[in-house]
Design a protein around this motif. Structure first.
Motif, PDB file in Angstrom:
ATOM      1  N   GLY A 127       0.827  -1.202   0.000  1.00 16.46           N
ATOM      2  CA  GLY A 127       0.000   0.000   0.000  1.00 16.46           C
ATOM      3  C   GLY A 127       0.860   1.249   0.000  1.00 16.46           C
ATOM      4  O   GLY A 127       2.088   1.177   0.101  1.00 16.46           O
ATOM      5  N   HIS A 128       0.199   2.393  -0.105  1.00 20.47           N
ATOM      6  CA  HIS A 128       0.939   3.642  -0.045  1.00 20.47           C
ATOM      7  C   HIS A 128       1.314   3.943   1.400  1.00 20.47           C
ATOM      8  O   HIS A 128       0.857   3.275   2.345  1.00 20.47           O
ATOM      9  N   GLU A 129       2.151   4.946   1.592  1.00 18.64           N
ATOM     10  CA  GLU A 129       2.747   5.217   2.902  1.00 18.64           C
ATOM     11  C   GLU A 129       1.714   5.356   4.014  1.00 18.64           C
ATOM     12  O   GLU A 129       1.867   4.778   5.103  1.00 18.64           O
ATOM     13  N   GLU A 130       0.647   6.113   3.779  1.00 24.77           N
ATOM     14  CA  GLU A 130      -0.341   6.359   4.831  1.00 24.77           C
ATOM     15  C   GLU A 130      -1.038   5.074   5.253  1.00 24.77           C
ATOM     16  O   GLU A 130      -1.266   4.840   6.447  1.00 24.77           O
ATOM     17  N   ALA A 131      -1.399   4.235   4.294  1.00 29.27           N
ATOM     18  CA  ALA A 131      -2.091   2.982   4.611  1.00 29.27           C
ATOM     19  C   ALA A 131      -1.177   2.039   5.385  1.00 29.27           C
ATOM     20  O   ALA A 131      -1.610   1.388   6.350  1.00 29.27           O
ATOM     21  N   VAL A 132       0.092   1.962   4.980  1.00 35.75           N
ATOM     22  CA  VAL A 132       1.041   1.095   5.662  1.00 35.75           C
ATOM     23  C   VAL A 132       1.314   1.609   7.074  1.00 35.75           C
ATOM     24  O   VAL A 132       1.337   0.837   8.044  1.00 35.75           O
ATOM     25  N   CYS A 194       1.867  11.292 -11.589  1.00 39.42           N
ATOM     26  CA  CYS A 194       2.649  11.200 -10.362  1.00 39.42           C
ATOM     27  C   CYS A 194       1.755  10.717  -9.222  1.00 39.42           C
ATOM     28  O   CYS A 194       0.528  10.662  -9.357  1.00 39.42           O
ATOM     29  N   SER A 195       2.356  10.343  -8.109  1.00 41.82           N
ATOM     30  CA  SER A 195       1.566   9.876  -6.975  1.00 41.82           C
ATOM     31  C   SER A 195       0.776  11.033  -6.376  1.00 41.82           C
ATOM     32  O   SER A 195       1.215  12.188  -6.401  1.00 41.82           O
ATOM     33  N   ARG A 196      -0.388  10.706  -5.851  1.00 42.01           N
ATOM     34  CA  ARG A 196      -1.232  11.731  -5.235  1.00 42.01           C
ATOM     35  C   ARG A 196      -0.524  12.375  -4.050  1.00 42.01           C
ATOM     36  O   ARG A 196      -0.588  13.588  -3.853  1.00 42.01           O
ATOM     37  N   GLN A 197       0.194  11.570  -3.283  1.00 41.15           N
ATOM     38  CA  GLN A 197       0.901  12.093  -2.115  1.00 41.15           C
ATOM     39  C   GLN A 197       1.994  13.072  -2.524  1.00 41.15           C
ATOM     40  O   GLN A 197       2.155  14.126  -1.917  1.00 41.15           O
ATOM     41  N   MET A 198       2.738  12.728  -3.573  1.00 36.06           N
ATOM     42  CA  MET A 198       3.805  13.617  -4.029  1.00 36.06           C
ATOM     43  C   MET A 198       3.221  14.930  -4.533  1.00 36.06           C
ATOM     44  O   MET A 198       3.796  16.007  -4.303  1.00 36.06           O
ATOM     45  N   LEU A 199       2.081  14.860  -5.200  1.00 40.51           N
ATOM     46  CA  LEU A 199       1.455  16.075  -5.702  1.00 40.51           C
ATOM     47  C   LEU A 199       0.978  16.950  -4.539  1.00 40.51           C
ATOM     48  O   LEU A 199       1.187  18.163  -4.534  1.00 40.51           O
ATOM     49  N   ASP A 200       0.346  16.323  -3.546  1.00 42.20           N
ATOM     50  CA  ASP A 200      -0.157  17.077  -2.399  1.00 42.20           C
ATOM     51  C   ASP A 200       0.979  17.720  -1.610  1.00 42.20           C
ATOM     52  O   ASP A 200       0.864  18.858  -1.133  1.00 42.20           O
ATOM     53  N   ASN A 201       2.084  16.991  -1.455  1.00 38.72           N
ATOM     54  CA  ASN A 201       3.218  17.498  -0.669  1.00 38.72           C
ATOM     55  C   ASN A 201       4.169  18.375  -1.473  1.00 38.72           C
ATOM     56  O   ASN A 201       5.084  18.981  -0.911  1.00 38.72           O
ATOM     57  N   ASN A 202       3.966  18.388  -2.803  1.00 44.82           N
ATOM     58  CA  ASN A 202       4.804  19.217  -3.672  1.00 44.82           C
ATOM     59  C   ASN A 202       6.288  18.887  -3.501  1.00 44.82           C
ATOM     60  O   ASN A 202       7.146  19.776  -3.467  1.00 44.82           O
ATOM     61  N   GLU A 203       6.588  17.585  -3.385  1.00 42.64           N
ATOM     62  CA  GLU A 203       7.929  17.148  -3.002  1.00 42.64           C
ATOM     63  C   GLU A 203       8.997  17.444  -4.051  1.00 42.64           C
ATOM     64  O   GLU A 203      10.173  17.571  -3.721  1.00 42.64           O
ATOM     65  N   ASP A 211       6.896  25.402  -8.496  1.00 48.78           N
ATOM     66  CA  ASP A 211       5.824  24.529  -8.036  1.00 48.78           C
ATOM     67  C   ASP A 211       5.604  23.394  -9.045  1.00 48.78           C
ATOM     68  O   ASP A 211       5.271  23.634 -10.207  1.00 48.78           O
ATOM     69  N   PHE A 212       5.788  22.152  -8.581  1.00 51.03           N
ATOM     70  CA  PHE A 212       5.647  20.995  -9.459  1.00 51.03           C
ATOM     71  C   PHE A 212       4.230  20.883 -10.004  1.00 51.03           C
ATOM     72  O   PHE A 212       4.009  20.362 -11.103  1.00 51.03           O
ATOM     73  N   ARG A 213       3.260  21.413  -9.262  1.00 45.85           N
ATOM     74  CA  ARG A 213       1.861  21.306  -9.663  1.00 45.85           C
ATOM     75  C   ARG A 213       1.510  22.181 -10.860  1.00 45.85           C
ATOM     76  O   ARG A 213       0.413  22.083 -11.413  1.00 45.85           O
ATOM     77  N   GLU A 214       2.454  23.035 -11.281  1.00 49.16           N
ATOM     78  CA  GLU A 214       2.229  23.863 -12.465  1.00 49.16           C
ATOM     79  C   GLU A 214       2.454  23.091 -13.766  1.00 49.16           C
ATOM     80  O   GLU A 214       2.121  23.581 -14.843  1.00 49.16           O
ATOM     81  N   LEU A 215       3.024  21.895 -13.658  1.00 49.14           N
ATOM     82  CA  LEU A 215       3.276  21.085 -14.849  1.00 49.14           C
ATOM     83  C   LEU A 215       1.977  20.445 -15.350  1.00 49.14           C
ATOM     84  O   LEU A 215       0.927  20.542 -14.713  1.00 49.14           O
ATOM     85  N   ASN A 216       2.072  19.744 -16.459  1.00 48.38           N
ATOM     86  CA  ASN A 216       0.903  19.135 -17.086  1.00 48.38           C
ATOM     87  C   ASN A 216       0.620  17.769 -16.450  1.00 48.38           C
ATOM     88  O   ASN A 216       0.905  16.717 -17.026  1.00 48.38           O
ATOM     89  N   ILE A 217       0.071  17.789 -15.234  1.00 46.44           N
ATOM     90  CA  ILE A 217      -0.255  16.556 -14.513  1.00 46.44           C
ATOM     91  C   ILE A 217      -1.618  16.069 -15.004  1.00 46.44           C
ATOM     92  O   ILE A 217      -2.649  16.694 -14.747  1.00 46.44           O
ATOM     93  N   VAL A 218      -1.629  14.950 -15.711  1.00 52.08           N
ATOM     94  CA  VAL A 218      -2.878  14.457 -16.301  1.00 52.08           C
ATOM     95  C   VAL A 218      -3.538  13.376 -15.457  1.00 52.08           C
ATOM     96  O   VAL A 218      -4.717  13.071 -15.658  1.00 52.08           O
ATOM     97  N   ALA A 219      -2.795  12.774 -14.513  1.00 55.28           N
ATOM     98  CA  ALA A 219      -3.362  11.719 -13.672  1.00 55.28           C
ATOM     99  C   ALA A 219      -2.478  11.523 -12.449  1.00 55.28           C
ATOM    100  O   ALA A 219      -1.299  11.891 -12.448  1.00 55.28           O
ATOM    101  N   THR A 220      -3.065  10.942 -11.399  1.00 54.76           N
ATOM    102  CA  THR A 220      -2.304  10.591 -10.199  1.00 54.76           C
ATOM    103  C   THR A 220      -2.572   9.125  -9.853  1.00 54.76           C
ATOM    104  O   THR A 220      -3.514   8.512 -10.353  1.00 54.76           O
ATOM    105  N   TYR A 221      -1.741   8.566  -8.975  1.00 58.08           N
ATOM    106  CA  TYR A 221      -1.890   7.171  -8.568  1.00 58.08           C
ATOM    107  C   TYR A 221      -1.469   7.019  -7.117  1.00 58.08           C
ATOM    108  O   TYR A 221      -0.815   7.897  -6.553  1.00 58.08           O
ATOM    109  N   ASN A 222      -1.861   5.897  -6.503  1.00 60.32           N
ATOM    110  CA  ASN A 222      -1.333   5.586  -5.172  1.00 60.32           C
ATOM    111  C   ASN A 222      -0.434   4.353  -5.194  1.00 60.32           C
ATOM    112  O   ASN A 222       0.483   4.238  -4.408  1.00 60.32           O
ATOM    113  N   LEU A 223      -0.685   3.411  -6.110  1.00 60.37           N
ATOM    114  CA  LEU A 223       0.227   2.292  -6.350  1.00 60.37           C
ATOM    115  C   LEU A 223       0.576   2.282  -7.833  1.00 60.37           C
ATOM    116  O   LEU A 223      -0.271   2.564  -8.684  1.00 60.37           O
ATOM    117  N   VAL A 224       1.814   1.918  -8.143  1.00 60.15           N
ATOM    118  CA  VAL A 224       2.337   2.199  -9.473  1.00 60.15           C
ATOM    119  C   VAL A 224       1.899   1.204 -10.536  1.00 60.15           C
ATOM    120  O   VAL A 224       2.074   1.465 -11.730  1.00 60.15           O
TER     121      VAL A 224
END
Length: 309
Positions: A127-132, A194-203, A211-224
């Protein structure tokens, strides 16, 4: 609230039918209906919506299902630990893990320990970090494998000798595939996943310089896994770690690392003051010994390289 009634509740939630649940539990339908009615009266909430063809959970029922599954899982884990306590090393080891090829490090030790102690069983939760982390905090797993930036203040942990490298996983016809490395300027206009967590945290903003969120993010995921399928279908290039990228190379995908280089550390974490089962304690010994040996080999190789210079 009795454990037996929680098990009845879970059976109905799973079967979506009181008659099928009663058959599974080997009790009569009126008995089961009465037990659930008493549970709803005790809680003062409806747990099910009774339709013509199936029973569905209310919002309160979904909450109870989540908690009931955690309670029964923890009870099963505790019973397993107590049963194995007075015997030779045996029982169950529960590990939560992110998706990374470095998981092979733990798998090798699982295999080695299984050969030495055939009575040990391993159970993986991906699972992703939060679930684990949630399962680790609640005692549902013994260990958690984390990738990247994680708050480890409340855990003991072992740092893996090597790190994973970040980059993009993509089809061969993606514009980024023609490059040896991917630089920030290369991403303009390219559809990215990119992962939803990475997008939210702007890592990745530090690497990108904005800001990474200014790029052309077309979808997010939690498991690859599904993200890799999106890449195969040409939806976009997936920001992930190299170890994971290698797992899906058979789908005609390729991986290109970031420049400047960005790495992700891996740690095996467990709760502070954790009381381990004998099996979990022995597994930690195997992993610590393997990590120390790999670190020593790396230091020896580095020393030999300096001598050659």
């Amino acid at each position: 609230m009795e454990l037996r009634v929680l098990q009845y509740f879970l059976a109905i939630a799973r079967e979506e039918s009181i008659s099928r649940a009663a058959e599974y539990l080997h009790i009569t339908q009126p008995t089961l209906s009465r037990q659930i009615k008493e549970l709803e009266d005790e809680l003062g909430r409806r747990l099910f919506v009774r339709g013509s063809r199936k029973i569905t959970l209310t919002e309160e029922g979904m909450l109870l299902r989540k908690r009931a599954e955690e309670i029964t899982a923890l009870l099963d884990k505790t019973e397993s630990e107590i049963t194995a306590a007075g015997e030779a090393v045996s029982g169950d080891v529960f590990i939560g893990c992110a998706e990374t090829d470095r998981m092979r490090f733990l798998l090798r030790e699982m295999k080695r320990m299984g050969g030495d102690y055939p009575g040990v069983r391993f159970h993986l939760f991906s699972g992703h970090e939060e679930a684990v982390a949630e399962r680790l905090d609640k005692g549902l797993i013994d260990f958690a494998l984390f990738v990247g930036q994680v708050n480890l203040d409340k855990y003991n942990y072992l740092t893996f000798p090597r790190e994973d490298e970040w980059g993009f996983l993509m089809r061969g016809d993606c514009p980024l595939a023609a490059k040896d490395v991917v630089r920030p300027a290369d991403l303009e206009g390219v559809p990215l996943i990119c992962s939803r967590q990475m997008l939210d945290n702007n890592e990745m903003s530090g690497w990108l310089g904005r800001d990474f969120r200014e790029l052309n993010i077309v979808a997010t995921y939690n498991l690859v896994f599904n993200a890799a399928l999106m890449a195969e279908e040409g939806i976009g290039a997936v920001l992930t770690i190299e170890g994971v990228g290698g797992l899906y190379a058979n789908g005609g995908l390729c991986f290109r690392p970031l420049e400047p280089r960005v790495t992700a550390g891996l740690v095996l974490a467990w709760k502070k003051y954790q009381v381990f089962s004998r099996a979990a304690e022995k597994f930690l010994e195997y992993v610590q010994a393997a990590a120390a040996a790999e670190t020593e080999r790396g230091e020896d190789a580095e020393s030999e390289g300096k001598d050659d210079e």
